[in-house]
Design an enzyme around this catalytic site. Structure first.
Site, mmCIF file in Angstrom:
data_model
loop_
_atom_site.group_PDB
_atom_site.id
_atom_site.type_symbol
_atom_site.label_atom_id
_atom_site.label_comp_id
_atom_site.label_asym_id
_atom_site.label_seq_id
_atom_site.Cartn_x
_atom_site.Cartn_y
_atom_site.Cartn_z
ATOM 1 N N GLU A 134 0.829 -1.198 0.000
ATOM 2 C CA GLU A 134 0.000 0.000 0.000
ATOM 3 C C GLU A 134 0.865 1.251 0.000
ATOM 4 O O GLU A 134 1.957 1.276 0.572
ATOM 5 C CB GLU A 134 -0.928 -0.003 1.216
ATOM 6 C CG GLU A 134 -1.970 -1.113 1.157
ATOM 7 C CD GLU A 134 -2.915 -1.142 2.343
ATOM 8 O OE1 GLU A 134 -4.086 -1.506 2.153
ATOM 9 O OE2 GLU A 134 -2.483 -0.800 3.469
ATOM 10 N N CYS A 147 3.426 8.596 0.977
ATOM 11 C CA CYS A 147 4.038 7.607 1.867
ATOM 12 C C CYS A 147 4.229 6.324 1.067
ATOM 13 O O CYS A 147 3.251 5.725 0.602
ATOM 14 C CB CYS A 147 3.133 7.373 3.076
ATOM 15 S SG CYS A 147 3.744 6.135 4.236
ATOM 16 N N CYS A 154 7.017 -6.864 6.689
ATOM 17 C CA CYS A 154 8.121 -6.249 7.424
ATOM 18 C C CYS A 154 8.712 -7.278 8.369
ATOM 19 O O CYS A 154 7.991 -7.990 9.070
ATOM 20 C CB CYS A 154 7.647 -5.029 8.210
ATOM 21 S SG CYS A 154 8.999 -4.154 9.048
ATOM 22 N N CYS A 158 7.259 -4.722 14.759
ATOM 23 C CA CYS A 158 6.918 -3.851 15.887
ATOM 24 C C CYS A 158 5.524 -4.228 16.396
ATOM 25 O O CYS A 158 4.609 -4.494 15.614
ATOM 26 C CB CYS A 158 6.958 -2.393 15.471
ATOM 27 S SG CYS A 158 8.626 -1.817 15.052
ATOM 28 N N CYS A 161 2.265 -2.294 15.103
ATOM 29 C CA CYS A 161 2.166 -2.008 13.675
ATOM 30 C C CYS A 161 1.462 -3.139 12.935
ATOM 31 O O CYS A 161 1.863 -4.307 13.041
ATOM 32 C CB CYS A 161 3.562 -1.793 13.087
ATOM 33 S SG CYS A 161 3.552 -1.423 11.312
ATOM 34 N N CYS A 382 -1.335 6.003 10.138
ATOM 35 C CA CYS A 382 -0.040 5.468 10.550
ATOM 36 C C CYS A 382 -0.215 4.165 11.320
ATOM 37 O O CYS A 382 -1.006 4.076 12.250
ATOM 38 C CB CYS A 382 0.683 6.491 11.426
ATOM 39 S SG CYS A 382 2.308 5.960 11.971
#
Length: 421
Positions: A134, A147, A154, A158, A161, A382
């Site tokens: 995205e 962004c 990933c 985290c 996230c 975010c």
């Protein structure tokens, strides 16, 4: 005056499917899981979005073209957003015909395009093998920020996230990273001569850790800054990292742009849980790396991102620990209200608590902002970007859908590995 004219014999153009071409693609640092993902899906064709300026020059040289042809191509592809070789009017007809047969300009295909009530726009892009990433455009009065993503999934994982919960498949290639900016420019109307550009800022804050896909991130940055391509200012391009210290040092030397660091905790004991990479690169080392980076940075401060988690990292005492850790490091803080996603087990700090934390930092002289939540009605805020990832780490399977509890902080925890001596 006698003029001497030096004649140069034009060499025949070699075939593109030679086993060892003199040009090279900027490849992801980790190999693709399937050779079909390489940057040549159509036999004998090269995707020009997968070549940086040096790669285009080498490609043109291999065809017997002069160096200025590569600069013309760079402008047509990136500055003008062209995809039709026939429209490249200042190229020789023979070169345009050759490009039509042997090259292409192809960004990742768009699966979906959503626009939020606040005009934030999110695209889902197909990067093959069941993976999709995205990117988000955030319009504001004085600027427009894109962004971009650098990985399918990933590997950092985290705790707060959504991307990390999807697992990790692979690094994106250059055509898939710069292709996001190329596509968004066209979707938003392109770069019109003399007009204010829609995309004035680019942030590497989408899916993935950009510094774990370093070579591709570096090549994309250089294209974004090149006046013959997108011509963005170093101050308007930001790389966000969870703290990959060796690559922070390399970026400082290779292509220093604005730096944002995902901090999110006031001490190592808590950051070890929220940002697992901290176990390898603890906060004392992170502080030193940030200090080194400032010697070459286009801005005289580092931005620290700090997600506000209710009852986890938002107390007055934790704000004081943050101030103790920062010391005299020039910085600003961007406090991010947590954006919930299924299975996180976390809650957003109350607004009053966020503002109290912000005032505590501001009163100590640190420029502190609270990020305005944008695009949360289309999951574009975010921490909410997830896409579709074929997880090669089998992370979700190992966790079996369980959330990881965050341990209560011990009174002495803020001293754990915090010394910068």
């Amino acid at each position: 005056m006698l003029c001497m004219v030096r004649m140069r014999r034009k060499l025949p153009r070699p075939r593109l499917h030679s086993s060892s071409p003199p040009w090279r693609f900027i490849r992801a640092d980790l190999p693709c899981a399937d050779p079909s993902l390489e940057n040549d899906p159509v036999a004998g064709r090269v995707n020009l979005l997968g070549l940086d300026a040096a790669g285009l020059a080498a490609l043109c040289a291999s065809w017997g073209e002069k160096p200025f042809r590569a600069q013309q191509l760079l402008k047509w592809v990136h500055q003008r957003g062209a995809s039709d070789f026939g429209a490249m009017s200042d190229l020789a007809r023979s070169l345009r015909d050759h490009l039509t047969v042997h090259a292409e300009i192809r960004a990742p295909a768009v699966i979906s395009d959503h626009q939020a009530a606040d005009e934030t726009r999110k695209w889902l892009l197909d990067v093959g093998q069941g993976n999709a990433v995205e990117m988000v455009f955030i319009p504001e009065t004085a600027r427009g920020t894109l962004c971009v993503s650098t990985q399918a999934g990933c590997a950092v994982d985290c705790h707060f996230c959504s991307t990390g919960k999807q697992g990790f498949s692979r690094n994106l290639r250059l055509d898939e990273v710069i292709g996001q900016l190329w596509w968004a420019e066209q979707a938003l109307g392109g770069q019109q001569p003399g007009a204010e550009r829609r995309i004035s800022n680019v942030v590497f804050m989408g899916m993935g850790e950009p510094l774990l896909n370093y070579e591709v991130t570096l090549a994309a940055l250089r294209l974004m800054l090149d006046d013959r391509a997108y011509g963005l200012s170093r101050r308007r391009v930001t790389v966000s990292t969870s703290g990959v210290i060796p690559m922070m040092d390399r970026l400082r030397e290779d292509c220093p742009v604005a730096l944002a660091v995902s901090l999110h905790a006031p001490n190592d004991a808590l950051r070890d849980q929220l940002v697992p990479l901290n176990r390898k690169y603890p906060m004392a080392q992170l502080w030193a790396a940030c200090s080194r980076y400032l010697a070459c940075a286009p801005r005289d401060f580092v931005t620290f991102e700090y997600v506000m988690l209710d009852g986890i990292n938002d107390s007055d005492d934790q704000a004081d620990q943050v101030l103790q850790w920062v010391g005299d490091l020039p910085c600003k803080f961007n406090l991010i209200p947590f954006n919930p996603f299924p299975g996180s087990g976390l809650k957003r700090s109350p607004w009053e608590r966020i503002m109290r934390f912000a005032r505590r930092l501001s009163d100590a002289g640190i420029v502190t902002t609270v990020r305005r939540t944008r695009g949360d009605d289309i999951d574009a805020a975010c921490g909410q970007l997830a896409g579709d990832v074929r997880d090669r780490t089998r992370r979700a399977e190992r966790k079996d859908g369980k959330t990881i509890p965050i341990l209560p902080e011990r009174p002495e925890a803020h001293n754990h590995r915090m010394s910068r001596s």
